[in-house]
Design a protein around this motif. Structure first.
Motif, PDB file in Angstrom:
ATOM      1  N   GLY A 258       0.817  -1.218   0.000  1.00 44.10           N
ATOM      2  CA  GLY A 258       0.000   0.000   0.000  1.00 44.10           C
ATOM      3  C   GLY A 258       0.843   1.257   0.000  1.00 44.10           C
ATOM      4  N   GLN A 259       1.958   1.242   0.729  1.00 40.41           N
ATOM      5  CA  GLN A 259       2.841   2.397   0.739  1.00 40.41           C
ATOM      6  C   GLN A 259       3.501   2.613  -0.615  1.00 40.41           C
ATOM      7  OE1 GLN A 259       5.561   1.625   3.910  1.00 40.41           O
ATOM      8  NE2 GLN A 259       4.016   1.830   5.528  1.00 40.41           N
ATOM      9  N   LEU A 260       3.754   1.480  -1.320  1.00 41.33           N
ATOM     10  CA  LEU A 260       4.394   1.586  -2.636  1.00 41.33           C
ATOM     11  C   LEU A 260       3.406   1.940  -3.746  1.00 41.33           C
ATOM     12  CD1 LEU A 260       6.691  -1.561  -2.453  1.00 41.33           C
ATOM     13  CD2 LEU A 260       7.378   0.824  -2.143  1.00 41.33           C
ATOM     14  N   SER A 341      11.906   2.135  -5.762  1.00 43.52           N
ATOM     15  CA  SER A 341      12.408   3.343  -6.434  1.00 43.52           C
ATOM     16  C   SER A 341      11.299   4.336  -6.775  1.00 43.52           C
ATOM     17  CB  SER A 341      13.194   2.955  -7.684  1.00 43.52           C
ATOM     18  OG  SER A 341      12.374   2.222  -8.585  1.00 43.52           O
ATOM     19  N   PRO A 342      10.085   3.904  -7.206  1.00 44.49           N
ATOM     20  CA  PRO A 342       9.028   4.914  -7.435  1.00 44.49           C
ATOM     21  C   PRO A 342       8.687   5.692  -6.162  1.00 44.49           C
ATOM     22  CG  PRO A 342       8.463   2.859  -8.515  1.00 44.49           C
ATOM     23  CD  PRO A 342       9.640   2.577  -7.668  1.00 44.49           C
ATOM     24  N   ALA A 343       8.599   4.998  -5.034  1.00 44.28           N
ATOM     25  CA  ALA A 343       8.299   5.693  -3.782  1.00 44.28           C
ATOM     26  C   ALA A 343       9.443   6.622  -3.408  1.00 44.28           C
ATOM     27  CB  ALA A 343       8.052   4.675  -2.665  1.00 44.28           C
ATOM     28  N   ALA A 344      10.689   6.223  -3.689  1.00 44.46           N
ATOM     29  CA  ALA A 344      11.825   7.084  -3.377  1.00 44.46           C
ATOM     30  C   ALA A 344      11.812   8.341  -4.247  1.00 44.46           C
ATOM     31  CB  ALA A 344      13.125   6.305  -3.570  1.00 44.46           C
ATOM     32  N   GLU A 345      11.522   8.187  -5.539  1.00 44.91           N
ATOM     33  CA  GLU A 345      11.461   9.360  -6.412  1.00 44.91           C
ATOM     34  C   GLU A 345      10.365  10.313  -5.976  1.00 44.91           C
ATOM     35  OE1 GLU A 345      11.008   7.992 -10.355  1.00 44.91           O
ATOM     36  OE2 GLU A 345      12.949   6.955 -10.429  1.00 44.91           O
ATOM     37  N   ARG A 346       9.239   9.764  -5.578  1.00 41.57           N
ATOM     38  CA  ARG A 346       8.127  10.606  -5.132  1.00 41.57           C
ATOM     39  C   ARG A 346       8.500  11.374  -3.863  1.00 41.57           C
ATOM     40  NH1 ARG A 346       3.371   9.476  -2.059  1.00 41.57           N
ATOM     41  NH2 ARG A 346       1.600  10.780  -2.707  1.00 41.57           N
ATOM     42  N   LYS A 348      11.522  12.290  -3.161  1.00 45.46           N
ATOM     43  CA  LYS A 348      12.750  13.020  -3.468  1.00 45.46           C
ATOM     44  C   LYS A 348      13.948  12.448  -2.696  1.00 45.46           C
ATOM     45  CE  LYS A 348      10.225  17.308  -4.395  1.00 45.46           C
ATOM     46  NZ  LYS A 348      10.066  18.739  -4.050  1.00 45.46           N
ATOM     47  N   VAL A 349      14.016  11.132  -2.662  1.00 45.72           N
ATOM     48  CA  VAL A 349      15.104  10.433  -1.989  1.00 45.72           C
ATOM     49  C   VAL A 349      15.965   9.751  -3.041  1.00 45.72           C
ATOM     50  CG1 VAL A 349      15.737   8.576  -0.404  1.00 45.72           C
ATOM     51  CG2 VAL A 349      13.839  10.095   0.156  1.00 45.72           C
ATOM     52  N   ARG A 350      17.271   9.996  -2.986  1.00 45.11           N
ATOM     53  CA  ARG A 350      18.201   9.401  -3.945  1.00 45.11           C
ATOM     54  C   ARG A 350      18.734   8.099  -3.346  1.00 45.11           C
ATOM     55  NH1 ARG A 350      21.177  13.287  -4.265  1.00 45.11           N
ATOM     56  NH2 ARG A 350      23.132  12.658  -3.205  1.00 45.11           N
ATOM     57  N   LEU A 351      18.684   7.033  -4.128  1.00 42.88           N
ATOM     58  CA  LEU A 351      19.142   5.721  -3.678  1.00 42.88           C
ATOM     59  C   LEU A 351      20.559   5.482  -4.153  1.00 42.88           C
ATOM     60  CD1 LEU A 351      15.954   3.585  -4.523  1.00 42.88           C
ATOM     61  CD2 LEU A 351      16.568   4.643  -2.342  1.00 42.88           C
ATOM     62  N   GLU A 352      21.440   5.043  -3.238  1.00 44.91           N
ATOM     63  CA  GLU A 352      22.816   4.724  -3.565  1.00 44.91           C
ATOM     64  C   GLU A 352      23.127   3.322  -3.024  1.00 44.91           C
ATOM     65  OE1 GLU A 352      25.334   7.664  -1.924  1.00 44.91           O
ATOM     66  OE2 GLU A 352      24.526   9.321  -3.140  1.00 44.91           O
ATOM     67  N   CYS A 353      23.714   2.501  -3.867  1.00 43.10           N
ATOM     68  CA  CYS A 353      24.000   1.119  -3.465  1.00 43.10           C
ATOM     69  C   CYS A 353      25.455   0.801  -3.766  1.00 43.10           C
ATOM     70  CB  CYS A 353      23.082   0.154  -4.215  1.00 43.10           C
ATOM     71  SG  CYS A 353      23.330  -1.576  -3.734  1.00 43.10           S
ATOM     72  N   THR A 354      26.139   0.232  -2.775  1.00 44.24           N
ATOM     73  CA  THR A 354      27.538  -0.170  -2.907  1.00 44.24           C
ATOM     74  C   THR A 354      27.647  -1.651  -2.576  1.00 44.24           C
ATOM     75  OG1 THR A 354      28.247   2.029  -2.231  1.00 44.24           O
ATOM     76  CG2 THR A 354      29.894   0.261  -2.155  1.00 44.24           C
ATOM     77  N   VAL A 355      28.228  -2.412  -3.500  1.00 43.00           N
ATOM     78  CA  VAL A 355      28.363  -3.855  -3.308  1.00 43.00           C
ATOM     79  C   VAL A 355      29.835  -4.220  -3.448  1.00 43.00           C
ATOM     80  CG1 VAL A 355      27.674  -6.143  -4.102  1.00 43.00           C
ATOM     81  CG2 VAL A 355      26.052  -4.236  -4.224  1.00 43.00           C
ATOM     82  N   GLY A 356      30.333  -4.961  -2.469  1.00 42.27           N
ATOM     83  CA  GLY A 356      31.735  -5.366  -2.486  1.00 42.27           C
ATOM     84  C   GLY A 356      31.966  -6.684  -3.190  1.00 42.27           C
ATOM     85  N   GLY A 357      31.244  -6.972  -4.262  1.00 47.96           N
ATOM     86  CA  GLY A 357      31.409  -8.224  -4.983  1.00 47.96           C
ATOM     87  C   GLY A 357      30.233  -9.156  -4.727  1.00 47.96           C
ATOM     88  N   PRO A 358      30.147 -10.278  -5.460  1.00 50.77           N
ATOM     89  CA  PRO A 358      29.040 -11.222  -5.261  1.00 50.77           C
ATOM     90  C   PRO A 358      29.052 -11.788  -3.840  1.00 50.77           C
ATOM     91  CG  PRO A 358      30.250 -11.670  -7.291  1.00 50.77           C
ATOM     92  CD  PRO A 358      31.069 -10.688  -6.522  1.00 50.77           C
TER      93      PRO A 358
END
Length: 489
Positions: A258-260, A341-346, A348-358
């Motif tokens: 519902g939030q999304l 991501s749609p809820a974040a754009e609405r 005005k929140v920028r998403l950043e993801c950092t992954v140190g490998g599989p």
């Protein structure tokens, strides 16, 4: 040692002790009787000796000797059992006695000795002085001890035989009774306890004894019945709790959907406008024939985009049973970020993801995605004026919060926001059901509680750190798979 053997041994030892006391008492009685007989014989001998002395004094030595021979024949004794010896020093038939023994004879006493005869048999010699007017004389009485020795030996053998017989019979009876009344019932009780310990309560214990063993068997059967009933109730209650927990998790999932929904609706607006405009041009006939395929392709692309968005939302909201498997945690995080991501754009929140490998973990992807969605949405809602939501995925070596647990390798998903933060006094309650710092209508207070339960079922935990006005950081720890080769594949 078996209990029946212990009881039998104790009983046999008790019987042996009783028989030993009986044998000692019996032998003591025989000794007393023997001493009493010897005392009577001494009194009779002294009286008879007085008669000999009287005859010797009146009628002479020959008459006294004749009287002694007559007495010996009537007593059934052989020749030489009763004889007269001289006490004069140097006499040929003087007995070989000590000075003390001669003094006893002179004082009127009786001297006894046990000597071996020519055949090696023990013979008791008794000497008593005869008071005569002439030289000192003594009467020597010889009494063979073979019959007495035989009697003593047979008496001892009879006592030993009786003791052995009583002990053997009592031991046999005790063994049979102990095995039948104690050993076999205890073996059945032991087997029943082993089956019960292994979880088998089906076969009741049948003992026909109307004693303590029978009562114990009945109580064990009743206890097993109560355990079976308690296990059934516990299984029903556990199934009910699991069903309720799954329903709660699904309800929280639907609350997240519902939030999304608002963000998804905004996300669908743009492709719907494009599809609508292109469709109107095609319907009005204002598009040249060469451009019609291009417009059709644009409509198909936008339709695929809307289908993909709706499919992600449906996949997240669909109810599934738990399904553990090896999965790439990076992909689970990526899919969840695409979903929110749609809820974040609405917002005005920028998403950043950092992954140190599989990074691979054994988990239920649907449940972990629900955990991540709850934490991500909490971070987005904490930033009312927009900001950054930073997500980092990697491996680390940490010590679990369980006391005494050693350090181990874990996978960690860290989620940091730039929101209003959580007050220090509320940090200890963030995982409690129905606890929330949001405004009324913005949350149920169950999201973090459900997330905490899911992560705990996966063998991990969630840590939270926050500072009011600067934001919060949630760290989700999951165990790494035990098989590196399997994870690498």
């Amino acid at each position: 040692m078996k209990l029946a053997v212990k009881l039998t041994s104790a009983l046999v030892l008790g019987i042996v002790a009783v028989m030993a006391v009986y044998a000692a008492v019996q032998i003591s009685n025989e000794v007393i009787l023997s001493e009493a007989d010897a005392h009577r014989a001494r009194r009779n001998g002294l009286a008879w000796l007085g008669a000999i002395e009287s005859v010797w004094a009146r009628e002479g030595e020959a008459r006294a000797r004749e009287l002694m021979q007559l007495s010996a024949r009537r007593a059934g004794a052989t020749e030489g059992v009763l004889r007269v010896v001289s006490l004069t020093p140097g006499a040929p038939n003087r007995p070989a006695l000590s000075a003390d023994e001669f003094r006893v004879l002179e004082a009127g006493g009786v001297v006894r000795r046990v000597l071996a005869d020519a055949g090696g048999q023990d013979v008791q010699h008794a000497w008593a002085a005869v008071r005569t007017a002439g030289q000192p004389m003594a009467i020597e009485i010889l009494e063979p001890l073979a019959e007495e020795r035989t009697f003593v030996r047979m008496s001892h053998l009879a006592i030993v035989g009786a003791t052995v017989g009583v002990v053997a019979i009592c031991a046999l009876l005790a063994s049979v009774l102990q095995i039948r009344l104690v050993g076999r019932p205890l073996a059945l009780l032991r087997d029943k306890a082993r089956r019960a310990g292994a979880g088998d309560f089906s076969t009741p214990l049948a003992l026909r004894q109307h004693d303590e063993m029978g009562e114990l068997a009945a109580e064990i059967n009743a206890m097993c019945d109560r355990i079976v009933e308690a296990n059934r109730r516990a299984a029903d209650e556990a199934a009910g709790r699991i069903a309720a927990l799954e329903q709660l998790r699904h309800s929280e999932r639907l609350a997240t959907v519902g939030q999304l929904a608002a963000g998804v609706a905004h996300e669908l607006g743009t492709p719907l406008n494009v599809v609508s405009a292109r469709a109107e041009l095609l319907a009005a006939g204002g598009v040249p024939p060469p451009d019609a395929p291009a417009n059709g392709h644009i409509i198909l692309e936008q339709a695929d985009r809307m289908t993909r968005i709706i499919h992600q939302l449906l996949e997240f909201s669909r109810r599934r049973g738990p399904k553990m498997g090896l999965a790439n945690l990076e992909q689970v995080v990526s899919r969840t970020l695409d979903l929110i991501s749609p809820a974040a754009e609405r917002a005005k929140v920028r998403l950043e993801c950092t992954v140190g490998g599989p990074v691979f973990a054994r988990l239920d992807q649907s449940q972990i995605q629900q955990v991540l969605a709850n934490v991500f949405m909490n971070g987005i809602q904490a930033m009312a004026g927009g900001g950054r939501l930073r997500v980092a995925v990697g491996a680390c070596r940490v010590r679990p919060p369980t006391p005494g647990a050693p350090e181990a390798d874990y996978l960690c998903v860290t989620v940091e926001d730039e929101g209003r933060g959580i007050p220090r006094e509320d940090l200890a309650h963030v995982f409690e059901p129905f606890f929330t710092t949001k405004a009324v209508g913005e949350g149920t207070g169950l999201g973090l509680a459900v997330a905490h339960g899911i992560v705990a079922e996966h063998g991990g935990w969630i840590e939270v750190a926050s500072e009011v006005g600067k934001g919060s950081r949630f760290s989700i720890f999951l165990p790494r798979p035990a098989e590196p080769a399997e994870a690498a594949s």
